[in-house]
Each structure stands twice: as structure tokens, then as C-alpha cells.
Scaffold this motif. Structure first.
Motif, PDB file in Angstrom:
ATOM      1  N   MET A 109      10.416  10.807  -5.086  1.00 35.93           N
ATOM      2  CA  MET A 109       9.318   9.992  -4.575  1.00 35.93           C
ATOM      3  C   MET A 109       8.216  10.845  -3.970  1.00 35.93           C
ATOM      4  O   MET A 109       7.130  10.356  -3.668  1.00 35.93           O
ATOM      5  N   GLY A 110       8.488  12.122  -3.775  1.00 34.11           N
ATOM      6  CA  GLY A 110       7.435  13.058  -3.392  1.00 34.11           C
ATOM      7  C   GLY A 110       6.746  12.759  -2.089  1.00 34.11           C
ATOM      8  O   GLY A 110       5.559  13.066  -1.911  1.00 34.11           O
ATOM      9  N   GLY A 111       7.455  12.163  -1.147  1.00 43.58           N
ATOM     10  CA  GLY A 111       6.857  11.871   0.148  1.00 43.58           C
ATOM     11  C   GLY A 111       5.974  10.637   0.169  1.00 43.58           C
ATOM     12  O   GLY A 111       5.357  10.334   1.201  1.00 43.58           O
ATOM     13  N   ALA A 112       5.897   9.907  -0.945  1.00 47.14           N
ATOM     14  CA  ALA A 112       5.091   8.684  -0.981  1.00 47.14           C
ATOM     15  C   ALA A 112       5.678   7.647  -0.024  1.00 47.14           C
ATOM     16  O   ALA A 112       6.884   7.432  -0.001  1.00 47.14           O
ATOM     17  N   ARG A 113       4.809   7.015   0.755  1.00 46.53           N
ATOM     18  CA  ARG A 113       5.233   6.018   1.741  1.00 46.53           C
ATOM     19  C   ARG A 113       4.686   4.648   1.351  1.00 46.53           C
ATOM     20  O   ARG A 113       3.526   4.507   0.987  1.00 46.53           O
ATOM     21  N   ARG A 148       0.839  -1.198   0.000  1.00 43.35           N
ATOM     22  CA  ARG A 148       0.000   0.000   0.000  1.00 43.35           C
ATOM     23  C   ARG A 148       0.875   1.250   0.000  1.00 43.35           C
ATOM     24  O   ARG A 148       1.814   1.381   0.808  1.00 43.35           O
ATOM     25  N   TRP A 149       0.561   2.177  -0.919  1.00 41.40           N
ATOM     26  CA  TRP A 149       1.224   3.471  -0.993  1.00 41.40           C
ATOM     27  C   TRP A 149       0.315   4.554  -0.425  1.00 41.40           C
ATOM     28  O   TRP A 149      -0.895   4.544  -0.663  1.00 41.40           O
ATOM     29  N   THR A 150       0.915   5.484   0.313  1.00 42.65           N
ATOM     30  CA  THR A 150       0.230   6.718   0.703  1.00 42.65           C
ATOM     31  C   THR A 150       0.926   7.860  -0.022  1.00 42.65           C
ATOM     32  O   THR A 150       2.145   8.045   0.121  1.00 42.65           O
ATOM     33  N   VAL A 151       0.149   8.614  -0.816  1.00 42.68           N
ATOM     34  CA  VAL A 151       0.713   9.617  -1.715  1.00 42.68           C
ATOM     35  C   VAL A 151       0.147  10.998  -1.361  1.00 42.68           C
ATOM     36  O   VAL A 151      -1.057  11.217  -1.485  1.00 42.68           O
ATOM     37  N   PRO A 152       0.992  11.944  -0.929  1.00 40.73           N
ATOM     38  CA  PRO A 152       0.502  13.303  -0.652  1.00 40.73           C
ATOM     39  C   PRO A 152       0.097  14.019  -1.944  1.00 40.73           C
ATOM     40  O   PRO A 152       0.784  13.916  -2.971  1.00 40.73           O
ATOM     41  N   VAL A 153      -1.015  14.741  -1.875  1.00 37.47           N
ATOM     42  CA  VAL A 153      -1.530  15.494  -3.022  1.00 37.47           C
ATOM     43  C   VAL A 153      -2.075  16.829  -2.537  1.00 37.47           C
ATOM     44  O   VAL A 153      -2.772  16.886  -1.515  1.00 37.47           O
ATOM     45  N   ALA A 154      -1.771  17.892  -3.266  1.00 37.57           N
ATOM     46  CA  ALA A 154      -2.415  19.195  -3.036  1.00 37.57           C
ATOM     47  C   ALA A 154      -3.605  19.284  -3.981  1.00 37.57           C
ATOM     48  O   ALA A 154      -3.441  19.195  -5.198  1.00 37.57           O
ATOM     49  N   PHE A 155      -4.797  19.423  -3.419  1.00 41.48           N
ATOM     50  CA  PHE A 155      -6.015  19.448  -4.210  1.00 41.48           C
ATOM     51  C   PHE A 155      -6.522  20.875  -4.379  1.00 41.48           C
ATOM     52  O   PHE A 155      -6.385  21.717  -3.487  1.00 41.48           O
ATOM     53  N   GLY A 156      -7.136  21.147  -5.529  1.00 41.78           N
ATOM     54  CA  GLY A 156      -7.801  22.428  -5.765  1.00 41.78           C
ATOM     55  C   GLY A 156      -6.835  23.571  -6.010  1.00 41.78           C
ATOM     56  O   GLY A 156      -5.621  23.405  -6.104  1.00 41.78           O
ATOM     57  N   GLY A 157      -7.387  24.760  -6.133  1.00 42.95           N
ATOM     58  CA  GLY A 157      -6.582  25.948  -6.385  1.00 42.95           C
ATOM     59  C   GLY A 157      -5.811  25.828  -7.685  1.00 42.95           C
ATOM     60  O   GLY A 157      -6.263  25.203  -8.644  1.00 42.95           O
ATOM     61  N   ASP A 201      -1.160  -2.670  -6.564  1.00 42.34           N
ATOM     62  CA  ASP A 201      -0.832  -1.904  -5.355  1.00 42.34           C
ATOM     63  C   ASP A 201      -2.047  -1.129  -4.861  1.00 42.34           C
ATOM     64  O   ASP A 201      -2.805  -0.550  -5.653  1.00 42.34           O
ATOM     65  N   ALA A 202      -2.243  -1.112  -3.548  1.00 40.55           N
ATOM     66  CA  ALA A 202      -3.256  -0.251  -2.940  1.00 40.55           C
ATOM     67  C   ALA A 202      -2.717   1.177  -2.887  1.00 40.55           C
ATOM     68  O   ALA A 202      -1.517   1.400  -2.691  1.00 40.55           O
ATOM     69  N   ILE A 203      -3.624   2.137  -3.070  1.00 48.48           N
ATOM     70  CA  ILE A 203      -3.243   3.543  -3.069  1.00 48.48           C
ATOM     71  C   ILE A 203      -4.162   4.310  -2.133  1.00 48.48           C
ATOM     72  O   ILE A 203      -5.390   4.165  -2.184  1.00 48.48           O
ATOM     73  N   ARG A 204      -3.571   5.132  -1.280  1.00 43.10           N
ATOM     74  CA  ARG A 204      -4.311   6.100  -0.479  1.00 43.10           C
ATOM     75  C   ARG A 204      -3.717   7.479  -0.757  1.00 43.10           C
ATOM     76  O   ARG A 204      -2.500   7.655  -0.716  1.00 43.10           O
ATOM     77  N   PHE A 205      -4.575   8.437  -1.065  1.00 41.10           N
ATOM     78  CA  PHE A 205      -4.124   9.806  -1.242  1.00 41.10           C
ATOM     79  C   PHE A 205      -4.310  10.567   0.064  1.00 41.10           C
ATOM     80  O   PHE A 205      -5.331  10.403   0.745  1.00 41.10           O
ATOM     81  N   ALA A 206      -3.316  11.374   0.414  1.00 36.82           N
ATOM     82  CA  ALA A 206      -3.340  12.158   1.649  1.00 36.82           C
ATOM     83  C   ALA A 206      -3.272  13.638   1.289  1.00 36.82           C
ATOM     84  O   ALA A 206      -2.397  14.047   0.511  1.00 36.82           O
ATOM     85  N   ARG A 207      -4.173  14.423   1.853  1.00 36.66           N
ATOM     86  CA  ARG A 207      -4.230  15.844   1.505  1.00 36.66           C
ATOM     87  C   ARG A 207      -2.996  16.573   2.022  1.00 36.66           C
ATOM     88  O   ARG A 207      -2.561  16.377   3.155  1.00 36.66           O
ATOM     89  N   ALA A 208      -2.412  17.410   1.169  1.00 40.44           N
ATOM     90  CA  ALA A 208      -1.242  18.220   1.513  1.00 40.44           C
ATOM     91  C   ALA A 208      -1.467  19.634   0.985  1.00 40.44           C
ATOM     92  O   ALA A 208      -2.370  19.872   0.172  1.00 40.44           O
TER      93      ALA A 208
END
Length: 252
Positions: free
Chosen positions: A243-247, A102-111, A221-228
Motif C-alpha cells: 500500500m506504500g504508506g497510502a492512507r 479520500r486517499w493520501t499517497v506519498p510520492v517522491a518527485f523529481g530526480g 475517490d479523492a486523491i491528495r499526493f504528499a511529498r516524500a
């Protein structure tokens, strides 16, 4: 009374050295799960017909291409084996197999990072924060890698996210763009044209040729997006490994 499975499998010729196992002609969720389960079964226990030869197992959204060594493989025998395995696959279960990673991937949403988030939220009849919350809470998988090196098609979002593609192509979105359509998400590894709606941006680069692992994401792979925040993504983009902070968590 026996109930027929909801999908059927076809084993079709693909060039001189390939067989295509197709579970649907459209992006049906059950067919996507079947393709992933079928590919996982072949990878875990390759058919004896492929033993000793060079083989490639290449999953797509609803199909799997099996390429083989012409000189060492009996095409008819391999086709029969693939038909048997595919037939067992469509009997179910037709949900995604448990992920190994499983990956956790930071993403900035919007704007500026995701200028079409508002448009997507309005189509869903919810606010932008609620739309982001749904993305981040969804149990997503890498359905396949394709179109460009390392580029993942990720899904599936809830049914109401079955949003159409845009009527016109956007000529270019930047690397790291997170775009949505047809219940799926694509995370672009490089600048690209797209007909999907841009809702966010990640610092993860899904293909970096000189990185130790050039294409870190794998099908299944499982993916979870995390708001940043946009500032956090800018800082993560400066990291040398891209890798952009992906865990990554190894689950089994």
C-alpha cells in the motif's frame, strides 16, 4: 429564455447486451463530471429495468457502459430510463460529486524518481518546487479505472497543466511511476510503456492480486499526493501489503 446545457448525452448500442451513455467525444471537464455523477446515480439507485438480472456499470472518462442480462431486461425500456437519467444529469450541477473517501499517497518527485519534472516545470513557466506544490495542493479525483487492472486516471490538475503527450513513447517506466499529461495523472501499478511525462514515483501498487483488496482505488475517490523522499519511498516499497504508506479517510 432557457439556456441549453453545455453538453449533451447520447445513449448508444454497445454489442448485444450493452448500452453506452456518452457525454462527449473529447475529455471535456464537464463531461467527466457528468459521467461520474451519472455512474454514481446508477450505483446508488439501479434502474428497475435492471432488477433481478446481472448488470455491470462501467464508467470511463466521459461515458458509462451499462451491460445487462438479455433474458431479463427490456432493452428499449432500459434505454428510455437511461436517456431520462442522463438528460437530468446534463442539466447540472456539472462538477464532481462530493467524495465518499479520500486517499493520501506519498510520492517522491523529481530526480531519478521523476526525471521529467524539470521539463514539465519549464513548460508551465514555474520552478520544480512550485510544480510539485501545485500537484500536492490540487483537489484530485479518480476519474476512472482503466487500461490495466486497478490503474487510475486522476484529475483534474489546473488548466495550465493541459500539457501534450510526448512525441515518442517511453518503452518502460517502473511500477509506481507518476506521470502527467492533459491535466491528468496516471499512477502505474506495474512496469509500463507511456507517452506521458514521468514526474515522480510512489510505493503504492494499485493492483496486487493476492492482497486482501487487490484494487484499492475506486472511481470518485479523492486523491491528495504528499511529498516524500526517495529513501522514504524505498522503505515503503518494502512493506508486505504494497500500500506504500497510502492512507484512507472515509468522509461519509
Amino acid at each position: 429564455m432557457t439556456t441549453a446545457p453545455p453538453i449533451e448525452a447520447e445513449v448508444l448500442p454497445s454489442g448485444l447486451d450493452g448500452l453506452l451513455v456518452r457525454f462527449s467525444r473529447t475529455p471535456d471537464p464537464a463531461a467527466m463530471a457528468a459521467a461520474r455523477r451519472f455512474a454514481a446515480a446508477l450505483e446508488a439507485a439501479p434502474p428497475k429495468e435492471l432488477a433481478g438480472g446481472q448488470a455491470e456499470i462501467a464508467p470511463a472518462l466521459v461515458s458509462v457502459l451499462v451491460r445487462f442480462d438479455l433474458e431479463r431486461t427490456d432493452r428499449a425500456a432500459l434505454r428510455s430510463t437511461l436517456e431520462r437519467i442522463a438528460g437530468a444529469t446534463v442539466q447540472g450541477p456539472l462538477d464532481m460529486p462530493d467524495p465518499a473517501r479520500r486517499w493520501t499517497v506519498p510520492v517522491a518527485f523529481g530526480g531519478d524518481q521523476g526525471p521529467q519534472l524539470g521539463q514539465v516545470a519549464r513548460a508551465l513557466g514555474i520552478g520544480e518546487d512550485a510544480a510539485v506544490a501545485e500537484i500536492c495542493a490540487s483537489d484530485l479525483r479518480v476519474l476512472t479505472i482503466g487500461f490495466a487492472p486497478g490503474q487510475p486516471y486522476i484529475g483534474l490538475l489546473p488548466p495550465r497543466w493541459d500539457l501534450p503527450r510526448l512525441p515518442e513513447i517511453t518503452p518502460s517506466v517502473p511500477a509506481g511511476s507518476v506521470v502527467v499529461a492533459v491535466r491528468q495523472i496516471v499512477l502505474f501499478g506495474a512496469d509500463s510503456a507511456t507517452g506521458w511525462q514521468l514526474v515522480g514515483r510512489a510505493a503504492l501498487r494499485t493492483f496486487v492480486p493476492d492482497r486482501a483488496d487487490p484494487m484499492p482505488l475506486q472511481g470518485g475517490d479523492a486523491i491528495r499526493f504528499a511529498r516524500a523522499t526517495a529513501d522514504e519511498i524505498a522503505r515503503l516499497s518494502d512493506a508486505g501489503d504494497r500500500m506504500g504508506g497510502a492512507r484512507l479517510e472515509v468522509l461519509r
